[in-house]
Design a protein around this motif. Structure first.
Motif, PDB file in Angstrom:
ATOM      1  N   ALA A 176       0.843  -1.589  -0.074  1.00 45.29           N
ATOM      2  CA  ALA A 176      -0.197   0.209   0.283  1.00 45.29           C
ATOM      3  C   ALA A 176       0.529   1.036  -0.295  1.00 45.29           C
ATOM      4  CB  ALA A 176      -0.469  -0.093   1.817  1.00 45.29           C
ATOM      5  N   ASP A 177       1.680   1.377   0.951  1.00 47.20           N
ATOM      6  CA  ASP A 177       2.868   2.719   0.871  1.00 47.20           C
ATOM      7  C   ASP A 177       3.480   2.837  -0.811  1.00 47.20           C
ATOM      8  OD1 ASP A 177       1.595   2.732   3.050  1.00 47.20           O
ATOM      9  OD2 ASP A 177       3.782   2.817   4.151  1.00 47.20           O
ATOM     10  N   GLY A 178       4.261   1.899  -0.602  1.00 48.52           N
ATOM     11  CA  GLY A 178       5.250   1.547  -1.874  1.00 48.52           C
ATOM     12  C   GLY A 178       3.950   2.074  -3.558  1.00 48.52           C
ATOM     13  N   LEU A 179       2.730   1.298  -3.305  1.00 49.72           N
ATOM     14  CA  LEU A 179       1.548   1.912  -4.723  1.00 49.72           C
ATOM     15  C   LEU A 179       1.686   3.318  -4.657  1.00 49.72           C
ATOM     16  CD1 LEU A 179      -0.111  -1.562  -4.823  1.00 49.72           C
ATOM     17  CD2 LEU A 179       0.910  -0.508  -6.246  1.00 49.72           C
ATOM     18  N   GLN A 180       1.555   3.601  -3.014  1.00 47.62           N
ATOM     19  CA  GLN A 180       0.828   5.175  -2.725  1.00 47.62           C
ATOM     20  C   GLN A 180       2.141   6.075  -3.569  1.00 47.62           C
ATOM     21  OE1 GLN A 180      -2.138   6.216   1.003  1.00 47.62           O
ATOM     22  NE2 GLN A 180      -0.391   4.666   1.662  1.00 47.62           N
ATOM     23  N   ILE A 181       3.642   5.427  -3.469  1.00 47.65           N
ATOM     24  CA  ILE A 181       4.477   6.953  -3.727  1.00 47.65           C
ATOM     25  C   ILE A 181       4.644   6.271  -5.111  1.00 47.65           C
ATOM     26  CG2 ILE A 181       6.987   6.926  -4.078  1.00 47.65           C
ATOM     27  CD1 ILE A 181       7.128   5.800  -1.345  1.00 47.65           C
ATOM     28  N   GLN A 182       4.385   5.829  -5.588  1.00 50.14           N
ATOM     29  CA  GLN A 182       4.100   5.105  -7.456  1.00 50.14           C
ATOM     30  C   GLN A 182       3.084   6.527  -7.908  1.00 50.14           C
ATOM     31  OE1 GLN A 182       4.058   1.571  -9.279  1.00 50.14           O
ATOM     32  NE2 GLN A 182       5.159   0.689  -7.276  1.00 50.14           N
TER      33      GLN A 182
END
Length: 213
Positions: free
Chosen positions: A179-185
């Motif tokens: 979730a956190d990684g995709l929010q960065i993307q």
């Protein structure tokens, strides 16, 4: 940021709320370090001295802002955590309220795109142990991992023993990392819907849902 009960607040409480709203907006746009209390005062339309009446420093304001937002979020999360543990077709047959809440929270984030950059900026800056919000985020992530681990433990209990290939706590940590990684993307590809789509895919790979509803 403004609660439904804001109309019942005192004048002082409304001023604090306006300061919170302005700080939240400016920290998201410029980053915590680039914003001063004078900037926030100008955004609200009050004096710097008035801001200092409520908050003795920017560090204090940030700490209270994060606590304030989490209090609002806890109220919303409580409604999910208090629901029953029957399979919910709206959430792909998930039983655990904690996992249903996580999906709901990501869907809300997808609609409130301005909140995502702020969270990422402050959470990244708060990785420094000297940052005023560091301990807040340490506790926040610890609580989230524990909550989701309990949710996965419940969901895995409905699966055959040989179908579970990961520990509940590891699944919780993976879900948060995804979730956190995709929010960065999402900041770069401007598609927050991918976050929810890919989280559903992870839950499908774990076997706790068959498909996104």
């Amino acid at each position: 940021m403004t609660t439904a009960a804001s109309g019942k607040l005192t004048k002082g409480q409304r001023t604090r709320q306006r300061i919170f709203d302005a700080a939240f907006r400016l920290f998201g746009e410029r980053g915590y370090q680039a914003v001063s209390l004078r900037d926030i005062a100008a955004e609200v339309g009050i004096t710097h001295v008035t801001v200092l009446h409520y908050f003795s420093s920017k560090d204090e304001l940030l700490a209270e802002l994060m606590v304030h937002r989490d209090e609002i979020e806890r109220e919303a999360a409580a409604a999910f955590l208090a629901t029953d543990h029957e399979a919910d077709a709206e959430y792909g047959g998930l039983h655990a309220p904690a996992l249903r809440w996580m999906i709901h929270r990501l869907e809300v984030n997808a609609r409130e795109q301005g909140a995502v950059p702020l969270f990422l900026k402050i959470s990244t800056e708060a990785s420094d142990p000297a940052h005023p919000a560091h301990e807040h985020f340490v506790g926040r992530y610890r609580t989230l991992v524990e909550l989701l681990a309990q949710g996965f433990e419940e969901e895995f209990s409905y699966l055959p023993a040989d179908a579970v290939r990961v520990e509940p706590r590891v699944a919780a940590e993976h879900l948060i990392a995804i979730a956190d990684g995709l929010q960065i993307q999402s900041i770069y590809n401007a598609d927050t819907n991918l976050i929810v789509d890919d989280v559903w895919e992870y839950l499908r790979l774990l076997g706790v849902v068959s498909a996104r509803p």
